[in-house]
Scaffold this motif. Structure first.
Motif, PDB file in Angstrom:
ATOM      1  N   ASN A 155      55.770  31.918  77.605  1.00 40.19           N
ATOM      2  CA  ASN A 155      55.953  33.369  77.506  1.00 40.19           C
ATOM      3  C   ASN A 155      56.156  33.862  76.075  1.00 40.19           C
ATOM      4  N   VAL A 156      56.761  33.002  75.255  1.00 42.79           N
ATOM      5  CA  VAL A 156      56.950  33.350  73.844  1.00 42.79           C
ATOM      6  C   VAL A 156      55.607  33.606  73.184  1.00 42.79           C
ATOM      7  N   MET A 157      54.650  32.771  73.584  1.00 37.96           N
ATOM      8  CA  MET A 157      53.336  32.842  72.949  1.00 37.96           C
ATOM      9  C   MET A 157      52.519  34.036  73.442  1.00 37.96           C
ATOM     10  N   LEU A 158      52.970  34.632  74.538  1.00 39.35           N
ATOM     11  CA  LEU A 158      52.230  35.755  75.111  1.00 39.35           C
ATOM     12  C   LEU A 158      52.541  37.083  74.428  1.00 39.35           C
ATOM     13  N   GLN A 159      53.648  37.097  73.676  1.00 36.42           N
ATOM     14  CA  GLN A 159      54.138  38.374  73.163  1.00 36.42           C
ATOM     15  C   GLN A 159      53.143  39.087  72.246  1.00 36.42           C
ATOM     16  N   ASN A 160      52.602  38.347  71.300  1.00 34.54           N
ATOM     17  CA  ASN A 160      51.636  38.933  70.381  1.00 34.54           C
ATOM     18  C   ASN A 160      50.596  37.856  70.084  1.00 34.54           C
ATOM     19  N   VAL A 161      49.494  37.922  70.835  1.00 33.97           N
ATOM     20  CA  VAL A 161      48.528  36.827  70.839  1.00 33.97           C
ATOM     21  C   VAL A 161      48.005  36.491  69.442  1.00 33.97           C
ATOM     22  N   ASP A 162      47.584  37.530  68.704  1.00 33.85           N
ATOM     23  CA  ASP A 162      46.993  37.266  67.391  1.00 33.85           C
ATOM     24  C   ASP A 162      47.991  36.625  66.439  1.00 33.85           C
ATOM     25  N   LYS A 163      49.213  37.137  66.479  1.00 29.72           N
ATOM     26  CA  LYS A 163      50.249  36.592  65.607  1.00 29.72           C
ATOM     27  C   LYS A 163      50.595  35.156  66.013  1.00 29.72           C
ATOM     28  N   THR A 164      50.662  34.920  67.323  1.00 36.02           N
ATOM     29  CA  THR A 164      50.956  33.576  67.819  1.00 36.02           C
ATOM     30  C   THR A 164      49.885  32.590  67.352  1.00 36.02           C
ATOM     31  N   ILE A 165      48.619  32.989  67.493  1.00 34.32           N
ATOM     32  CA  ILE A 165      47.524  32.100  67.089  1.00 34.32           C
ATOM     33  C   ILE A 165      47.626  31.790  65.598  1.00 34.32           C
ATOM     34  N   ASP A 166      47.950  32.813  64.829  1.00 35.53           N
ATOM     35  CA  ASP A 166      48.095  32.618  63.388  1.00 35.53           C
ATOM     36  C   ASP A 166      49.240  31.640  63.075  1.00 35.53           C
ATOM     37  N   THR A 167      50.369  31.845  63.741  1.00 39.91           N
ATOM     38  CA  THR A 167      51.516  30.945  63.535  1.00 39.91           C
ATOM     39  C   THR A 167      51.164  29.517  63.928  1.00 39.91           C
ATOM     40  N   LEU A 168      50.518  29.374  65.103  1.00 36.50           N
ATOM     41  CA  LEU A 168      50.155  28.035  65.573  1.00 36.50           C
ATOM     42  C   LEU A 168      49.151  27.369  64.634  1.00 36.50           C
ATOM     43  N   ASN A 169      48.221  28.166  64.114  1.00 31.84           N
ATOM     44  CA  ASN A 169      47.256  27.601  63.157  1.00 31.84           C
ATOM     45  C   ASN A 169      47.953  27.070  61.913  1.00 31.84           C
TER      46      ASN A 169
END
Ligand code: C2E
Ligand code: MG
Ligand code: MG
Ligand code: MG
Length: 290
Positions: free
Chosen positions: A154-168
């Motif tokens: 659910n943490v990752m669902l909050q702001n998809v683009d930002k999450t993807i950037d952080t994970l990258n």
């Protein structure tokens, strides 16, 4: 004497009218002091590859050694630590302690393994989180590929683009990312596909009745198949019985964690586990009944 004072103190608030509010306030004050008093410690629980029988990772699980109450479990203080903003310094302490411990096992010449650290929502969403992680790894001189981060979906669902950037950014450092408690959140297949992650960790609520409850078995099966088609690693948490182990093994789930293998143990007990990694129920004949 301190113990007696403590007992009175706790007696006081159990008999009070605003019992809960007062208890929370006391807990809050105790928690604020706990970090500087060095009252936190880490336990470690192994993750096992059932084919090789090897420990692939240790998950660090924080405990609070309260001077009066004794050992407090994280479910009782992590939410409070989140509320009062203590989770950020506490999380940093956990990360550092886990990296330092793993580095020290490596220096003792045990086969290198990852150490997994849980990140709660507030921690994961901190603007400087990746920098903090990078800095701690550098200071502890630990190769990032031996670090795993466990984050709930659910943490990752909050702001998809930002999450993807952080994970990258975490991926670029070489950190392994796992989605913890998978199946309890709201993520969809198409969404998971977008995330640069390595592992799905099946929540223990689907594992505990996997051999008796058809729905739980169906969910576990779906997660394992989904992981396979997305070329993700999959691990089952909370494996307690040989029946669960067999069932998951038949579904081709290669990694497991749970009391059947080991409860979370102290760092010292880890060295014993590392010296005798024989899991009797993983013997060939046991696993494959067919
Ligand atoms: P989690 O990360 O999902 O960890 C799994 C929990 O299940 C752990 O409880 C573990 O001891 C327990 N467990 C493992 N195997 C079995 C089993 O076979 N059967 C049963 N019944 N339970 C099993 P624990 O250590 O009390 O931690 C609870 C939760 O607290 C963790 O859930 C995690 O979300 C959080 N937590 C723990 N340490 C940290 C930390 O350092 N930072 C943060 N942010 N959260 C943490
Ligand atoms: Mg976890
Ligand atoms: Mg979990
Ligand atoms: Mg859990």
């Amino acid at each position: 004497r301190a113990k007696e004072q403590g007992r009175n103190r706790y007696h006081l608030y159990t008999s009070s009218m605003d019992e809960q509010a007062l208890q929370r306030l006391t807990m809050e004050n105790d928690l604020r002091r706990a970090l500087q008093n060095g009252e936190f410690l880490l336990y470690y629980q192994p993750k096992i590859n059932i084919t090789s029988g090897r420990i692939v990772c240790f998950e660090a699980l924080v405990r609070w050694q309260h001077p009066e109450i004794g050992l407090v479990s994280p479910n009782q203080f992590i939410p409070l630590a989140e509320d009062i903003g203590l989770i950020v310094p506490l999380g940093q302490w956990v990360l550092r302690a886990a990296c330092r411990q793993n580095k020290s096992w490596q220096e003792m010449n045990y086969p290198p393994m990852r150490v997994a650290v849980n990140f709660s929502p507030k921690q994961f969403l901190q603007p400087m989180m990746v920098n903090m992680v990078e800095q701690v790894l550098a200071e502890e001189d630990m190769d990032p590929r031996w670090l795993e981060m466990e984050v709930t979906e659910n943490v990752m669902l909050q702001n998809v683009d930002k999450t993807i950037d952080t994970l990258n950014r975490l991926n670029n450092l070489g950190i392994h990312i796992s989605i913890d408690d998978f199946g309890t959140g709201y993520s969809s297949l198409s969404y998971i596909k977008k995330l640069p992650i390595q592992t799905l960790k099946i929540d223990q609520s689907f594992v505990s009745d996997i051999d008796t409850n058809k729905d739980d078995a169906a969910i576990a099966t779906a997660v394992i198949n989904m992981a396979r088609s997305l070329r993700l690693n999959v691990i089952a948490e909370g494996v307690e019985t040989v029946e669960q182990l067999k069932m998951l093994s038949d579904l081709d789930c290669q990694e497991m964690q749970g009391y059947l293998f080991s409860k979370p143990v102290s760092a010292e007990e880890v060295t014993h586990l590392l010296k005798s990694t024989e899991w009797p129920y993983l013997a060939m004949g046991h696993l494959h009944s067919t």
